[in-house]
Design a protein around this motif. Structure first.
Motif, PDB file in Angstrom:
ATOM      1  N   THR A 173       0.853  -1.195   0.000  1.00  0.00           N
ATOM      2  CA  THR A 173       0.000   0.000   0.000  1.00  0.00           C
ATOM      3  C   THR A 173       0.884   1.238   0.000  1.00  0.00           C
ATOM      4  O   THR A 173       2.027   1.207   0.468  1.00  0.00           O
ATOM      5  CB  THR A 173      -0.915   0.040   1.235  1.00  0.00           C
ATOM      6  OG1 THR A 173      -0.086   0.110   2.402  1.00  0.00           O
ATOM      7  CG2 THR A 173      -1.816  -1.173   1.300  1.00  0.00           C
ATOM      8  N   LYS A 174       0.318   2.323  -0.518  1.00  0.00           N
ATOM      9  CA  LYS A 174       1.063   3.583  -0.505  1.00  0.00           C
ATOM     10  C   LYS A 174       1.356   4.010   0.933  1.00  0.00           C
ATOM     11  O   LYS A 174       2.429   4.482   1.245  1.00  0.00           O
ATOM     12  CB  LYS A 174       0.262   4.680  -1.222  1.00  0.00           C
ATOM     13  CG  LYS A 174       0.428   4.672  -2.727  1.00  0.00           C
ATOM     14  CD  LYS A 174       0.005   5.991  -3.342  1.00  0.00           C
ATOM     15  CE  LYS A 174       0.329   5.991  -4.828  1.00  0.00           C
ATOM     16  NZ  LYS A 174      -0.123   7.201  -5.518  1.00  0.00           N
ATOM     17  N   LYS A 175       0.356   3.795   1.796  1.00  0.00           N
ATOM     18  CA  LYS A 175       0.521   4.234   3.190  1.00  0.00           C
ATOM     19  C   LYS A 175       1.674   3.507   3.884  1.00  0.00           C
ATOM     20  O   LYS A 175       2.283   4.036   4.805  1.00  0.00           O
ATOM     21  CB  LYS A 175      -0.784   3.993   3.966  1.00  0.00           C
ATOM     22  CG  LYS A 175      -1.828   5.073   3.710  1.00  0.00           C
ATOM     23  CD  LYS A 175      -3.087   4.812   4.505  1.00  0.00           C
ATOM     24  CE  LYS A 175      -4.150   5.830   4.126  1.00  0.00           C
ATOM     25  NZ  LYS A 175      -5.497   5.330   4.369  1.00  0.00           N
ATOM     26  N   SER A 176       1.964   2.267   3.447  1.00  0.00           N
ATOM     27  CA  SER A 176       3.027   1.487   4.101  1.00  0.00           C
ATOM     28  C   SER A 176       4.393   2.123   3.875  1.00  0.00           C
ATOM     29  O   SER A 176       5.333   1.883   4.628  1.00  0.00           O
ATOM     30  CB  SER A 176       3.040   0.049   3.565  1.00  0.00           C
ATOM     31  OG  SER A 176       3.589   0.037   2.246  1.00  0.00           O
ATOM     32  N   GLY A 177       4.521   2.897   2.802  1.00  0.00           N
ATOM     33  CA  GLY A 177       5.806   3.532   2.500  1.00  0.00           C
ATOM     34  C   GLY A 177       6.809   2.564   1.883  1.00  0.00           C
ATOM     35  O   GLY A 177       7.928   2.945   1.553  1.00  0.00           O
ATOM     36  N   LEU A 178       6.408   1.295   1.695  1.00  0.00           N
ATOM     37  CA  LEU A 178       7.330   0.323   1.070  1.00  0.00           C
ATOM     38  C   LEU A 178       7.482   0.614  -0.422  1.00  0.00           C
ATOM     39  O   LEU A 178       6.579   1.170  -1.049  1.00  0.00           O
ATOM     40  CB  LEU A 178       6.788  -1.100   1.250  1.00  0.00           C
ATOM     41  CG  LEU A 178       6.719  -1.642   2.678  1.00  0.00           C
ATOM     42  CD1 LEU A 178       5.963  -2.961   2.701  1.00  0.00           C
ATOM     43  CD2 LEU A 178       8.141  -1.813   3.223  1.00  0.00           C
ATOM     44  N   SER A 179       8.616   0.207  -0.975  1.00  0.00           N
ATOM     45  CA  SER A 179       8.830   0.436  -2.409  1.00  0.00           C
ATOM     46  C   SER A 179       7.878  -0.437  -3.225  1.00  0.00           C
ATOM     47  O   SER A 179       7.744  -1.635  -2.946  1.00  0.00           O
ATOM     48  CB  SER A 179      10.268   0.095  -2.775  1.00  0.00           C
ATOM     49  OG  SER A 179      10.369  -0.033  -4.173  1.00  0.00           O
ATOM     50  N   PRO A 180       7.242   0.132  -4.227  1.00  0.00           N
ATOM     51  CA  PRO A 180       6.327  -0.675  -5.057  1.00  0.00           C
ATOM     52  C   PRO A 180       7.047  -1.453  -6.161  1.00  0.00           C
ATOM     53  O   PRO A 180       6.404  -2.091  -6.978  1.00  0.00           O
ATOM     54  CB  PRO A 180       5.404   0.384  -5.663  1.00  0.00           C
ATOM     55  CG  PRO A 180       6.252   1.609  -5.757  1.00  0.00           C
ATOM     56  CD  PRO A 180       7.245   1.546  -4.638  1.00  0.00           C
ATOM     57  N   MET A 181       8.393  -1.421  -6.176  1.00  0.00           N
ATOM     58  CA  MET A 181       9.128  -2.117  -7.239  1.00  0.00           C
ATOM     59  C   MET A 181       9.018  -3.627  -7.071  1.00  0.00           C
ATOM     60  O   MET A 181       9.285  -4.156  -6.001  1.00  0.00           O
ATOM     61  CB  MET A 181      10.630  -1.755  -7.207  1.00  0.00           C
ATOM     62  CG  MET A 181      10.949  -0.307  -7.436  1.00  0.00           C
ATOM     63  SD  MET A 181      10.560   0.275  -9.078  1.00  0.00           S
ATOM     64  CE  MET A 181      11.849  -0.480 -10.031  1.00  0.00           C
ATOM     65  N   ILE A 182       8.605  -4.305  -8.151  1.00  0.00           N
ATOM     66  CA  ILE A 182       8.536  -5.776  -8.116  1.00  0.00           C
ATOM     67  C   ILE A 182       9.749  -6.287  -8.865  1.00  0.00           C
ATOM     68  O   ILE A 182      10.017  -5.865  -9.990  1.00  0.00           O
ATOM     69  CB  ILE A 182       7.247  -6.276  -8.776  1.00  0.00           C
ATOM     70  CG1 ILE A 182       6.067  -5.860  -7.916  1.00  0.00           C
ATOM     71  CG2 ILE A 182       7.261  -7.773  -8.944  1.00  0.00           C
ATOM     72  CD1 ILE A 182       4.742  -6.130  -8.557  1.00  0.00           C
ATOM     73  N   THR A 183      10.498  -7.201  -8.258  1.00  0.00           N
ATOM     74  CA  THR A 183      11.768  -7.580  -8.870  1.00  0.00           C
ATOM     75  C   THR A 183      11.763  -8.946  -9.553  1.00  0.00           C
ATOM     76  O   THR A 183      12.620  -9.233 -10.352  1.00  0.00           O
ATOM     77  CB  THR A 183      12.878  -7.561  -7.819  1.00  0.00           C
ATOM     78  OG1 THR A 183      12.404  -8.250  -6.672  1.00  0.00           O
ATOM     79  CG2 THR A 183      13.255  -6.140  -7.448  1.00  0.00           C
ATOM     80  N   GLY A 184      10.830  -9.803  -9.276  1.00  0.00           N
ATOM     81  CA  GLY A 184      10.890 -11.117  -9.930  1.00  0.00           C
ATOM     82  C   GLY A 184       9.616 -11.890  -9.734  1.00  0.00           C
ATOM     83  O   GLY A 184       8.615 -11.339  -9.297  1.00  0.00           O
ATOM     84  N   CYS A 185       9.650 -13.204 -10.019  1.00  0.00           N
ATOM     85  CA  CYS A 185       8.455 -14.049  -9.968  1.00  0.00           C
ATOM     86  C   CYS A 185       7.825 -14.068  -8.593  1.00  0.00           C
ATOM     87  O   CYS A 185       8.436 -14.312  -7.625  1.00  0.00           O
ATOM     88  CB  CYS A 185       8.821 -15.480 -10.345  1.00  0.00           C
ATOM     89  SG  CYS A 185       8.694 -15.754 -12.099  1.00  0.00           S
TER      90      CYS A 185
END
Ligand code: FAD
Length: 554
Positions: A542-554
């Motif tokens: 979630t945006k609120k979590s502040g985590l990066s939204p980048m998905i790196t793999g499977c």
């Protein structure tokens, strides 16, 4: 499908064999002999449709299948810029969705060719070169086949098609409480004219591009989307003026075909009305991957002809700080808005109101197509507060015909036959497609407030980007959700940028239409691997979590 067609035929037969008790339905005239054809021509129609575009044709065909006696007027005045005109089918078929999509695809083929080496393909003979004439010729052929198809579909349904410009004259005959509408029509090219009476009329005249009146040379030297697809020769270096979807789509495919394309927007906002973050990603991609130059906050001041020199057209403009600049282009495409073409319909004569953009003022929610005048309706781009998209015009037209002529539509089921303009999915066919359905993040925040909105998002890597090592920063998904209730977070909007985004979002639009769609439905669905669409089922950040939204793999 077959059962539905058979049912319609049965219904049509039933209608033509009985006398309607309704003031709006005058029994259809069928199988005319030559002796009574003159009388039939003068007999009132159940429905007169003005405009043979997406909405008008759909409405006319549905009404005729339900047994109504229908006439359709359609005429295309040549564009004021290049004198371009076209056949039956309206904007979508001739100068909108269809030629646009084909040119978007052509640009995509160029992209594929450019990246072919990454897949091991050796393209002998050097870099591929694009031939505009071959493309526009092929597009024209396809469009003409669609024009022909529409004409024959009208014939098959016994619909009286008049290639004429129609307008209202007033009322004549009928009953005191339901007088008949009188319409007159002419073909400005041939001078032929016609006059008809009808119990009902549908205004489905669509819109045409509007040119800025305060830019000298715009009308004389510029072109619009009404011309672009039919240009016999390549537009060359093109300045596209405007920041809406038509402007960005055209600039996108021109750049994809290898042409220099620049976009000039009066403000610093492109794709107004769409989700801001998504719109910015579309623009960033066009800048970074396609080399499209954006002149934001700039207003053209004049277009001048420099013919004789290699410079073509000179465009002078002013930026937000008042600084002036100029550059040379071969073509200047104005995509600065559209105006409903109601001015010459003589709507005053029957008392139908239009707004400042020329759009017909419709009725209450659920009956938007109904004007204040009984028996007069409006659909498609000519209707105020509608959604200016082809499938919307088509559906509104069909449903209107059913409400008017399908006697199986009872009072109880009448709501089912009204057009729902909410949650209509759409796609912007820019080089990186952007598709969406439901609320934008801004609209959700305004409606519910920041605490109630949860946004799930991800930056993902489409497989198309992997081997050519393309930067995937702009490939993004976000699901806009409302506050959790009984363990479910209602899904309010879904936005996707990426290859084939339109194909991806169409299915999710069906989910949103259920009215009970929730984030949990997305998360509980097993994805199809490896696709871009599966990333929607894997959203968890979630945006609120502040985590990066980048998905790196499977
Ligand atoms: C460049 C471009 C791209 C687009 N891309 C998409 C897309 O990808 N997807 C999508 O869903 N929508 C798209 N649209 C929008 C879509 O084309 C319109 O929403 C749709 O065509 C509207 O249909 P309509 O029936 O209201 O009018 P139209 O299709 O415009 O038809 C109206 C017809 O009425 C005729 N007419 C007008 N006045 C009279 C009169 N007095 N007498 C007789 N005939 C008259 C006109 O000449 C025209 O033929 C695009 C539009 C443009 C311009």
């Amino acid at each position: 499908m077959l059962a539905r067609i058979e049912a319609k035929i049965a219904l049509a037969k039933a209608f033509s064999s009985r006398t309607s008790g309704s003031a709006t339905f005058i029994p259809a005239v069928r199988s005319l002999s030559s002796s009574d054809s003159a009388a039939a021509a003068a007999a009132p129609f159940d429905l007169a449709v003005i405009g043979g575009g997406s909405g008008g044709l759909a409405c006319a065909k549905e009404a005729a299948e339900l047994g109504a006696r229908v006439c359709v007027f359609d005429f295309v005045p040549p564009s004021p810029t290049r004198g371009t005109s076209w056949g039956l089918g309206g904007t979508c078929v001739n100068v909108g969705c269809i030629p646009k999509k084909l040119m978007h695809l052509a640009a995509g083929v160029g992209d594929t060719l450019r990246h072919a080496g990454a897949y091991g393909w050796q393209l002998d003979g050097g870099a591929p070169r694009h031939d505009w004439e071959a493309l526009s010729g092929a597009v024209k052929q396809h469009v003409k086949s669609l024009n022909f198809g529409h004409r024959s579909q009208l014939m098959q349904r016994n619909i009286d098609y008049c290639n004429m410009l129609a307008k209202f004259e007033g009322y004549e005959g009928g009953t005191p409480d339901r007088p008949l509408l009188a319409l007159s029509a002419t073909n400005p090219k041939t001078g032929r004219s016609r006059r008809v009476l009808a119990a009902n009329a549908v205004v489905a005249v669509g819109g045409r591009p509007s040119l800025p009146a305060d830019v000298p040379g715009a009308a004389q030297l510029g072109i619009t989307s009404d011309d672009l697809f039919w240009l016999p020769r390549s537009p060359g270096r093109t300045l596209v003026v405007g920041g809406g979807y038509v402007a960005l789509e055209c600039a996108g495919f021109l750049a994809g075909l290898g042409l220099q394309a620049e976009v000039m927007v009066r403000t610093d906002v492109c794709l107004r009305g769409f989700d801001r973050q998504m719109a910015n990603l579309v623009v960033d991609f066009m800048r970074q991957h396609c080399g499209v130059k954006f002149h934001l906050g700039c207003k053209p001041m004049a277009v001048t002809d420099q013919s004789g020199s290699a410079s073509g057209l000179r465009v002078d403009w002013r930026n937000a700080d008042g600084e002036t600049n100029s550059a040379a282009f071969d073509s200047v495409l104005f995509a600065t808005g559209r105006r409903a073409v109601t001015a010459d319909l003589n709507l005053d004569a029957i008392g139908v109101a239009v707004d400042s953009a020329g759009r017909v003022v419709g009725g209450e929610d659920g009956q938007l197509e109904k004007t204040s005048v009984p028996g007069v309706f409006a659909i498609g781009d000519a209707l105020q507060n509608g959604v200016e998209l082809t499938p919307v015009a088509i559906r509104a037209g069909k449903l209107l015909a059913r409400r008017l002529f399908d006697k199986t539509v009872s009072a109880e089921s009448a709501t089912a036959a009204t057009m729902d303009y909410s949650n209509v999915a759409t796609t912007v066919f820019t080089p990186l497609e952007y598709a969406c359905v439901g609320l934008s993040e801004e609209a959700a925040l305004t409606k519910l407030g920041p605490n109630a909105v949860e946004v799930y998002h991800a930056v993902y890597t489409p497989y198309e980007f992997v081997l050519p090592h393309l930067d995937q920063t702009q490939c993004y998904i976000k699901a806009i959700c409302g506050p959790s209730s009984s363990g479910r977070q209602p899904l309010l909007g879904l936005h996707v940028t990426g290859p084939n985004a339109g194909e991806i979002v169409q299915g999710f639009a069906a989910l949103l239409r259920t009215g009970t769609a929730a984030y949990e439905d997305l998360a509980g669905t097993v994805g199809i691997h490896p696709t871009s669409a599966e990333e929607i089922t894997k959203l968890w950040i979630t945006k609120k979590s502040g985590l990066s939204p980048m998905i790196t793999g499977c």
